[in-house]
Design a protein around this motif. Structure first.
Motif, PDB file in Angstrom:
ATOM      1  N   ASN A 207       0.813  -1.217   0.000  1.00  0.00           N
ATOM      2  CA  ASN A 207       0.000   0.000   0.000  1.00  0.00           C
ATOM      3  C   ASN A 207       0.845   1.266   0.000  1.00  0.00           C
ATOM      4  OD1 ASN A 207       0.537  -0.918   2.824  1.00  0.00           O
ATOM      5  ND2 ASN A 207      -0.359   1.058   3.330  1.00  0.00           N
ATOM      6  N   GLN A 208       2.030   1.219   0.617  1.00  0.00           N
ATOM      7  CA  GLN A 208       2.873   2.414   0.651  1.00  0.00           C
ATOM      8  C   GLN A 208       3.424   2.727  -0.734  1.00  0.00           C
ATOM      9  OE1 GLN A 208       2.484   4.191   3.132  1.00  0.00           O
ATOM     10  NE2 GLN A 208       3.652   3.617   4.945  1.00  0.00           N
ATOM     11  N   ALA A 209       3.854   1.696  -1.460  1.00  0.00           N
ATOM     12  CA  ALA A 209       4.315   1.916  -2.834  1.00  0.00           C
ATOM     13  C   ALA A 209       3.154   2.322  -3.727  1.00  0.00           C
ATOM     14  CB  ALA A 209       4.984   0.659  -3.375  1.00  0.00           C
ATOM     15  N   SER A 210       1.987   1.737  -3.501  1.00  0.00           N
ATOM     16  CA  SER A 210       0.819   2.058  -4.313  1.00  0.00           C
ATOM     17  C   SER A 210       0.406   3.521  -4.148  1.00  0.00           C
ATOM     18  CB  SER A 210      -0.347   1.141  -3.928  1.00  0.00           C
ATOM     19  OG  SER A 210      -1.491   1.412  -4.710  1.00  0.00           O
ATOM     20  N   SER A 211       0.582   4.057  -2.944  1.00  0.00           N
ATOM     21  CA  SER A 211       0.200   5.458  -2.737  1.00  0.00           C
ATOM     22  C   SER A 211       1.023   6.377  -3.637  1.00  0.00           C
ATOM     23  CB  SER A 211       0.380   5.850  -1.272  1.00  0.00           C
ATOM     24  OG  SER A 211       1.744   5.945  -0.932  1.00  0.00           O
ATOM     25  N   TYR A 212       2.276   5.957  -3.932  1.00  0.00           N
ATOM     26  CA  TYR A 212       3.086   6.774  -4.838  1.00  0.00           C
ATOM     27  C   TYR A 212       2.754   6.502  -6.300  1.00  0.00           C
ATOM     28  CZ  TYR A 212       6.855   8.229  -7.828  1.00  0.00           C
ATOM     29  OH  TYR A 212       7.546   8.774  -8.874  1.00  0.00           O
ATOM     30  N   VAL A 213       2.802   5.217  -6.719  1.00  0.00           N
ATOM     31  CA  VAL A 213       2.659   4.935  -8.141  1.00  0.00           C
ATOM     32  C   VAL A 213       1.238   5.180  -8.641  1.00  0.00           C
ATOM     33  CG1 VAL A 213       4.559   3.275  -8.137  1.00  0.00           C
ATOM     34  CG2 VAL A 213       2.226   2.464  -7.771  1.00  0.00           C
ATOM     35  N   ALA A 214       0.239   5.068  -7.767  1.00  0.00           N
ATOM     36  CA  ALA A 214      -1.149   5.261  -8.205  1.00  0.00           C
ATOM     37  C   ALA A 214      -1.674   6.660  -7.942  1.00  0.00           C
ATOM     38  CB  ALA A 214      -2.066   4.237  -7.525  1.00  0.00           C
ATOM     39  N   ALA A 215      -1.155   7.311  -6.888  1.00  0.00           N
ATOM     40  CA  ALA A 215      -1.710   8.619  -6.526  1.00  0.00           C
ATOM     41  C   ALA A 215      -0.652   9.703  -6.390  1.00  0.00           C
ATOM     42  CB  ALA A 215      -2.494   8.504  -5.214  1.00  0.00           C
ATOM     43  N   ASP A 216       0.607   9.396  -6.691  1.00  0.00           N
ATOM     44  CA  ASP A 216       1.701  10.359  -6.628  1.00  0.00           C
ATOM     45  C   ASP A 216       1.869  10.955  -5.230  1.00  0.00           C
ATOM     46  OD1 ASP A 216       3.858  11.456  -7.981  1.00  0.00           O
ATOM     47  OD2 ASP A 216       2.810  13.351  -8.366  1.00  0.00           O
ATOM     48  N   VAL A 217       1.517  10.175  -4.204  1.00  0.00           N
ATOM     49  CA  VAL A 217       1.703  10.585  -2.814  1.00  0.00           C
ATOM     50  C   VAL A 217       2.902   9.832  -2.259  1.00  0.00           C
ATOM     51  CG1 VAL A 217       0.719  10.588  -0.492  1.00  0.00           C
ATOM     52  CG2 VAL A 217      -0.743  11.078  -2.470  1.00  0.00           C
ATOM     53  N   VAL A 218       3.932  10.556  -1.840  1.00  0.00           N
ATOM     54  CA  VAL A 218       5.141   9.937  -1.301  1.00  0.00           C
ATOM     55  C   VAL A 218       4.968   9.761   0.203  1.00  0.00           C
ATOM     56  CG1 VAL A 218       7.630  10.127  -0.994  1.00  0.00           C
ATOM     57  CG2 VAL A 218       6.564  10.978  -3.096  1.00  0.00           C
ATOM     58  N   PRO A 219       4.891   8.524   0.702  1.00  0.00           N
ATOM     59  CA  PRO A 219       4.696   8.307   2.143  1.00  0.00           C
ATOM     60  C   PRO A 219       5.903   8.784   2.949  1.00  0.00           C
ATOM     61  CG  PRO A 219       4.210   6.324   0.884  1.00  0.00           C
ATOM     62  CD  PRO A 219       4.909   7.260  -0.044  1.00  0.00           C
ATOM     63  N   ARG A 220       5.641   9.151   4.187  1.00  0.00           N
ATOM     64  CA  ARG A 220       6.700   9.550   5.108  1.00  0.00           C
ATOM     65  C   ARG A 220       6.553   8.780   6.410  1.00  0.00           C
ATOM     66  NH1 ARG A 220      10.044  11.573   1.476  1.00  0.00           N
ATOM     67  NH2 ARG A 220       9.198  13.351   0.361  1.00  0.00           N
ATOM     68  N   ALA A 221       7.627   8.744   7.188  1.00  0.00           N
ATOM     69  CA  ALA A 221       7.582   8.055   8.471  1.00  0.00           C
ATOM     70  C   ALA A 221       6.563   8.711   9.394  1.00  0.00           C
ATOM     71  CB  ALA A 221       8.960   8.071   9.116  1.00  0.00           C
ATOM     72  N   MET A 222       5.776   7.884  10.057  1.00  0.00           N
ATOM     73  CA  MET A 222       4.745   8.375  10.974  1.00  0.00           C
ATOM     74  C   MET A 222       4.840   7.690  12.335  1.00  0.00           C
ATOM     75  SD  MET A 222       1.446   8.355   8.406  1.00  0.00           S
ATOM     76  CE  MET A 222       0.385   9.006   9.702  1.00  0.00           C
ATOM     77  N   GLY A 223       6.013   7.168  12.657  1.00  0.00           N
ATOM     78  CA  GLY A 223       6.132   6.453  13.916  1.00  0.00           C
ATOM     79  C   GLY A 223       5.259   5.218  13.891  1.00  0.00           C
ATOM     80  N   ASN A 224       4.439   5.054  14.919  1.00  0.00           N
ATOM     81  CA  ASN A 224       3.572   3.892  15.000  1.00  0.00           C
ATOM     82  C   ASN A 224       2.162   4.165  14.496  1.00  0.00           C
ATOM     83  OD1 ASN A 224       5.420   1.977  16.133  1.00  0.00           O
ATOM     84  ND2 ASN A 224       5.309   3.107  18.054  1.00  0.00           N
ATOM     85  N   SER A 225       1.954   5.292  13.856  1.00  0.00           N
ATOM     86  CA  SER A 225       0.656   5.599  13.273  1.00  0.00           C
ATOM     87  C   SER A 225       0.565   5.017  11.868  1.00  0.00           C
ATOM     88  CB  SER A 225       0.436   7.113  13.233  1.00  0.00           C
ATOM     89  OG  SER A 225       0.413   7.648  14.538  1.00  0.00           O
ATOM     90  N   HIS A 226      -0.650   5.081  11.296  1.00  0.00           N
ATOM     91  CA  HIS A 226      -0.894   4.532   9.966  1.00  0.00           C
ATOM     92  C   HIS A 226      -1.439   5.643   9.071  1.00  0.00           C
ATOM     93  CE1 HIS A 226      -2.528   1.960   6.775  1.00  0.00           C
ATOM     94  NE2 HIS A 226      -1.853   0.957   7.283  1.00  0.00           N
ATOM     95  N   PRO A 227      -1.022   5.696   7.805  1.00  0.00           N
ATOM     96  CA  PRO A 227      -1.494   6.785   6.937  1.00  0.00           C
ATOM     97  C   PRO A 227      -2.946   6.662   6.515  1.00  0.00           C
ATOM     98  CG  PRO A 227      -0.169   5.241   5.673  1.00  0.00           C
ATOM     99  CD  PRO A 227      -0.041   4.824   7.111  1.00  0.00           C
ATOM    100  N   SER A 228      -3.532   5.450   6.646  1.00  0.00           N
ATOM    101  CA  SER A 228      -4.872   5.243   6.084  1.00  0.00           C
ATOM    102  C   SER A 228      -5.882   4.655   7.060  1.00  0.00           C
ATOM    103  CB  SER A 228      -4.783   4.299   4.870  1.00  0.00           C
ATOM    104  OG  SER A 228      -3.847   4.764   3.929  1.00  0.00           O
ATOM    105  N   ILE A 229      -5.466   4.300   8.267  1.00  0.00           N
ATOM    106  CA  ILE A 229      -6.355   3.675   9.249  1.00  0.00           C
ATOM    107  C   ILE A 229      -6.131   4.321  10.613  1.00  0.00           C
ATOM    108  CG2 ILE A 229      -7.177   1.492  10.228  1.00  0.00           C
ATOM    109  CD1 ILE A 229      -5.550   0.036   8.086  1.00  0.00           C
ATOM    110  N   ALA A 230      -7.211   4.540  11.369  1.00  0.00           N
ATOM    111  CA  ALA A 230      -7.104   5.050  12.741  1.00  0.00           C
ATOM    112  C   ALA A 230      -8.331   4.587  13.538  1.00  0.00           C
ATOM    113  CB  ALA A 230      -7.010   6.572  12.755  1.00  0.00           C
TER     114      ALA A 230
END
Length: 374
Positions: A207-230
């Motif tokens: 999903n992290q690679a997909s966020s870039y190749v599909a949506a041009d969003v470059v993921p960044r470190a978030m510690g123990n959080s998640h970019p898409s779930i909370a």
């Protein structure tokens, strides 16, 4: 009891982790694996310690059971002849030398396929193709993007606590080998299987690679959080950390009910996953405050009863104990008559009802099976 891969012969020229892990998994399922090692020193990991178990590297022990060891000097003509003879009768060759090395030794795929047309030849490299950059796991974690999304923040790139890229690549190698063997069963023809650490990591980034190749969003470190779930993170309790992995609205409703704050399920900020992600810092503060009222084990019991995914942060000893309590049989013991010891290892995780993994022999002493290539 027979193994699924009984009768399969693998000439294993792999070293360190990715190749040996792949061949150990196949050996557990019945394959005969002959591990080719350097005379005198053997696989690099034989000297990687501490820790040691009965004088041997626990690193080496981890990925080399059910194998035979033959020390062959590939720089000498007799050694190359012995290796060639082994490859001629093998079903599979596995190697992870720098690209071009096996060709220079007269053991490349194009050479060996002439004498063994059904051969499955698996090459594991760091960067694929003819790129001769050495493929160390830490280097790939850095160059492949994993460290950029691991750690407390973007300014603190952090490696995973195990050589996870090597392990992932070993899994891909084993899968590729089995697919090629299935093709050979149908056609009689072997083929070359190529896997590399960089491509394996990019695939595993999912999903992290997909966020870039599909949506041009470059993921960044978030510690123990998640970019898409909370909430999907680590939280404080009265005694030790607890992970919450809330993946849907029902689970969130049950979570806040157990915590005594059912009104949060109707709060417009938190009623949907998208809202919880957008307001996850506000939500985290509320959850930290509520969870601090009791221990991690108490919350684990209460939340599991409500089917809310959660769990304490275990160390490896506690993780093994948990798997044991769940009846998973995580540890196997292999008697070593030569050493007069018992080698304890983590079990193969693949469960087959008719042809289960077998633990026939402990990791071999260097050149213990020289006769197998004579």
């Amino acid at each position: 009891m027979s193994g699924a891969l009984d009768g399969l012969v693998i000439a294993d020229f792999g070293r360190v982790l990715a190749g040996p892990y792949a061949t150990m998994l196949l050996a557990d399922l019945g394959a005969e694996v002959v591990k080719v090692e350097r005379p005198g020193s053997g696989d690099d990991t034989r000297s990687w310690g501490p820790p040691w178990a009965a004088g041997e590297s626990t690193y080496f022990l981890a990925v080399n059971r059910n194998k035979r060891s033959a020390a062959i000097d590939l720089t000498s003509a007799p050694g190359r002849a012995a290796a060639r003879s082994l490859a001629e009768r093998a079903d599979v060759v596995v190697e992870n030398f720098l690209p071009g090395t096996m060709d220079r030794l007269g053991l490349g795929y194009e050479t060996l396929r002439e004498i063994n047309p059904g051969l499955v030849y698996c090459s594991i490299t760091g960067f694929g193709g003819e790129h001769v950059l050495p493929g160390y796991d830490l280097l790939i974690q850095a160059a492949g993007g994993l460290m950029s999304i691991t750690g407390p923040d973007p300014a603190t790139p952090t490696k995973a606590g195990v050589a996870v890229v090597d392990v992932i690549t070993g899994l891909h190698a084993a899968l590729g080998i089995l697919a090629a063997l299935r093709h050979r069963d149908r056609t009689g023809a072997g083929q070359r299987v190529e896997v590399n650490l960089l491509s394996s990591l990019l695939s595993a980034l999912t999903n992290q690679a997909s966020s870039y190749v599909a949506a041009d969003v470059v993921p960044r470190a978030m510690g123990n959080s998640h970019p898409s779930i909370a909430p999907y993170a680590v939280f404080r309790t009265a005694d030790r950390p607890l992970v919450l992995a809330v993946g849907n609205d029902r689970q969130f409703t049950e979570l806040v009910r157990v915590l005594g704050t059912p009104e949060l399920a109707a709060d417009r900020r938190f009623a949907t996953n998208a809202g919880r992600v957008a307001h996850q810092h506000e939500l985290a503060e509320i959850l930290h405050e509520r969870l601090a009222a009791d221990t991690a084990d108490a919350w684990f019991d209460a939340l599991n009863e409500a089917r809310v995914p959660c769990g304490p942060v275990n160390d490896i000893a506690e993780a093994v104990a948990l798997a044991d309590r769940l009846g998973l049989g995580p540890v196997v013991e292999i008697a070593d008559s030569e050493r007069g010891t018992v080698v304890r290892q983590i079990a193969n995780p693949i469960r087959l009802s008719a042809t289960p993994a077998r633990y026939r022999t402990p990791p071999p002493r260097l050149d213990a099976d020289e006769a197998c290539v004579s």
